[in-house]
Write a protein that holds these residues in place. Structure first.
Motif, PDB file in Angstrom:
ATOM      1  N   GLU A 162     -64.078  -4.110 -43.760  1.00 36.15           N
ATOM      2  CA  GLU A 162     -63.390  -5.340 -44.161  1.00 36.15           C
ATOM      3  C   GLU A 162     -61.878  -5.167 -44.057  1.00 36.15           C
ATOM      4  N   ILE A 166     -58.996  -7.049 -41.293  1.00 35.09           N
ATOM      5  CA  ILE A 166     -57.804  -7.791 -41.743  1.00 35.09           C
ATOM      6  C   ILE A 166     -56.537  -7.075 -41.292  1.00 35.09           C
ATOM      7  N   LYS A 169     -55.444  -7.797 -37.673  1.00 33.34           N
ATOM      8  CA  LYS A 169     -54.731  -9.075 -37.521  1.00 33.34           C
ATOM      9  C   LYS A 169     -53.312  -8.970 -38.085  1.00 33.34           C
ATOM     10  N   TYR A 170     -53.193  -8.300 -39.222  1.00 29.40           N
ATOM     11  CA  TYR A 170     -51.883  -8.112 -39.860  1.00 29.40           C
ATOM     12  C   TYR A 170     -50.940  -7.342 -38.948  1.00 29.40           C
ATOM     13  N   ILE A 358     -51.641 -13.487 -44.750  1.00 32.00           N
ATOM     14  CA  ILE A 358     -52.650 -12.451 -44.495  1.00 32.00           C
ATOM     15  C   ILE A 358     -52.386 -11.200 -45.333  1.00 32.00           C
ATOM     16  N   VAL A 361     -54.236 -11.303 -48.545  1.00 38.88           N
ATOM     17  CA  VAL A 361     -55.647 -10.996 -48.334  1.00 38.88           C
ATOM     18  C   VAL A 361     -55.821  -9.502 -48.095  1.00 38.88           C
ATOM     19  N   LEU A 362     -54.886  -8.926 -47.320  1.00 34.46           N
ATOM     20  CA  LEU A 362     -54.932  -7.494 -47.015  1.00 34.46           C
ATOM     21  C   LEU A 362     -54.778  -6.661 -48.281  1.00 34.46           C
TER      22      LEU A 362
END
Length: 561
Positions: A162, A166, A169-170, A358, A361-362
């Motif tokens: 998971e 992420i 993308k970050y 993001i 979320v990270l």
């Protein structure tokens, strides 16, 4: 596991073959007899570089060859998928290293040449070598996290997956921001804008979207050969229709003659009908040839235009791509880059907003991953501590310290440290700051016993595992080696009888003099030979009936434990 090690013309060894067995393989010998030679030979098959001094006879090739048996199907799959190495039908892999007498090095796996870097990666999945020096190298912080994650794989892997998704993308957004807001001054940016605009204009001027190079080349070829075409086409027209003796007149006469006799036979009538059809066809073709000839004209300007266009396209190919499709794709890419530069402030602002979104979320994913590691760390700590204490160190303490890194990284936000104390009342400190040679050897053995369950390597090689230990501790270490050898093949170089008595296979290395030259020989010991060698390790040169009896006793004790 290693089935066989073949050595030829290597340091003090003229030629030798060792056939190792499953379980614990012990190698002993007098100090200076050449035990380290075997380690050097195996290290070559792991990808170490040749030293020219390894050649015993400079006029001969030096060869080291190791045969592995790959029982683990998972490991076979990894070697096939990651390196394209397929085992032989019987599950074997043969690694050979050769140093020719003219100094050339040859590396092969299953008879195929292989680069040294790839060899090191491949065999590193099969064998693990530990000497005291390499043990220090093994305990680096980069590997600590690997051990912890592998130990708690079931709990940690979902969190890692998971987080990795992420983080990918970050990192992509962060790289885009860095690229757009790099350390370039305005003049440098303007130069880049000018260059990209020039390239776009140059490609657009060629009007490539509707270009067909094959048709252009055919038209150029036609224009260049216009006079020859015109001359030939008129010759054809003359032959068919306009000359004094032309094809139409001859066929017309044939048609007339057949008309005169067609009434006498149906076949003659068919002939006449066919000839009449040929006549009309040739007349029509002649008319079309005449029209084609009348329409022909040599256009210098058209030829020059086509040649210029083709030259421009070839010039674009040299710069931007081998085909029109590649050139147009390049134009599309640089147009996008130009738009990004011209609108970089807006893009950066938008990317920063995406990064903030993001990152929140990270942060949650990183925290979740860190918490899963902390939960596993408690079990891992206890497991390692119990193992170390079982090696005659009842006061050993072990802690895993997890701190937060300042930046997000591929592995998460955890900065890990192994903390130990080996003596009662001592402060718990990082491993590399408190461990003596004997203590670090025991800690390494304890760690290997825990992590051996999830490591792909099938063979563990220990050199100097007995450094700084003796007596009861040596006996305990020997028992631990025997315990690990039930799960992995072990090759251990030792000088302690307490360790050697646990062997499944025992090899003795000794120096001899032959033809006024020292050489090292290696022999696999029989039961009697094993007893005598254990007695030598216990009593040195003075082997007596008492030492023989003692050797038998500790051998029996080891077997009964």
């Amino acid at each position: 596991m290693i089935l066989e090690l073949y050595i030829k013309n290597f340091i003090l060894i003229e030629e030798a073959t060792l056939r190792f067995g499953e379980g614990l393989n012990i190698i002993t010998g007098e100090t200076g007899s050449g035990k380290s030679i075997l380690l050097n030979a195996i290290s070559l098959c792991l990808g170490d570089r040749w030293d020219k001094t390894y050649a015993r006879d400079k006029g001969m090739n030096t060869i080291v060859e190791t045969t592995f048996f790959m029982e683990d199907k998972r490991l076979r799959g990894l070697l096939s998928e990651e390196f394209g190495i397929e085992c032989m039908e019987d599950g074997m892999i043969i690694v050979s290293r050769e140093l020719t007498c003219d100094g050339k090095s040859i590396s092969k796996i299953n008879g195929r040449n292989i680069k040294l870097g790839r060899l090191k990666n491949i065999v590193g999945m099969i064998i693990d070598i530990h000497s005291q020096h390499e043990t220090y190298d093994m305990f680096d912080k980069e590997k600590y996290l690997y051990y912890l994650d592998q130990y708690g794989k079931k709990q940690i892997d979902p969190c890692k997956a998971e987080y990795a998704n992420i983080y990918s993308k970050y990192r992509e957004i962060r790289e885009q921001i860095r690229s757009l807001s790099g350390d370039r001054d305005e003049k440098q940016i303007q130069r880049e804008i000018d260059l990209l605009q020039f390239q776009i204009d140059e490609i657009e001027q060629a009007e490539l979207e509707n270009c067909n190079i094959d048709e252009m080349e055919r038209e150029i070829d036609k224009l260049r050969n216009m006079k020859s075409i015109e001359k030939t086409i008129m010759n054809c027209y003359s032959t068919l229709y306009s000359s004094n003796f032309n094809a139409c007149d001859f066929i017309s006469q044939v048609n007339k003659d057949l008309q005169d006799i067609a009434c006498f036979d149906s076949k003659l009538e068919n002939f006449q009908s066919s000839i009449e059809g040929v006549y009309h066809t040739i007349v029509e073709i002649s008319r079309e040839i005449r029209l084609y000839s009348d329409s022909m004209s040599f256009d210098d300007m058209r030829l020059e235009q086509l040649e210029d266009s083709l030259s421009a396209i070839n010039n674009l190919k040299r710069k931007y791509g081998n085909t029109i499709e590649e050139i147009l794709k390049y134009k599309s890419d640089i147009s996008k880059s130009l738009d990004e530069i011209l609108n970089r402030d807006n893009l950066i602002e938008d990317l920063m907003r995406q990064k903030d979104e993001i990152e929140s979320v990270l942060k949650k994913a990183a925290t979740k991953l860190s918490e899963s590691r902390r939960a596993v760390a408690q079990k891992f700590e206890q497991k390692i501590k119990n193992e170390v204490r079982s090696l005659n160190n009842n006061y050993a303490e072990f802690k895993i310290e997890l701190n937060r890194k300042p930046e997000y990284e591929n592995s998460g936000i955890d900065d890990i440290m192994f903390m130990v104390s080996f003596n009662l009342g001592e402060e718990i400190l990082p491993l590399n700051k408190v461990a003596s040679g004997g203590e670090i050897s025991r800690f390494m053995l304890a760690l290997k016993n825990v992590i051996t369950e999830f490591e792909t390597v099938g063979t563990l090689i220990f050199d100097e595992i007995d450094t700084g230990i003796s007596g009861i501790t040596a006996q305990v270490v020997g028992g631990k080696l025997r315990e690990i050898s039930k799960k992995k093949q072990i090759i251990c170089i030792t000088h302690l009888p307490q360790i050697a008595v646990n062997s499944d296979c025992h090899f003795k290395i000794q120096k001899t003099i032959m033809d006024k030259r020292v050489q090292t020989s290696i022999s696999k010991l029989s039961e009697e030979g094993k007893v005598n060698e254990i007695a030598r390790l216990m009593g040195g040169l003075n082997i007596t009936q008492t030492t023989i009896k003692s050797a038998k006793e500790i051998l029996n004790m080891a077997r009964n434990n």
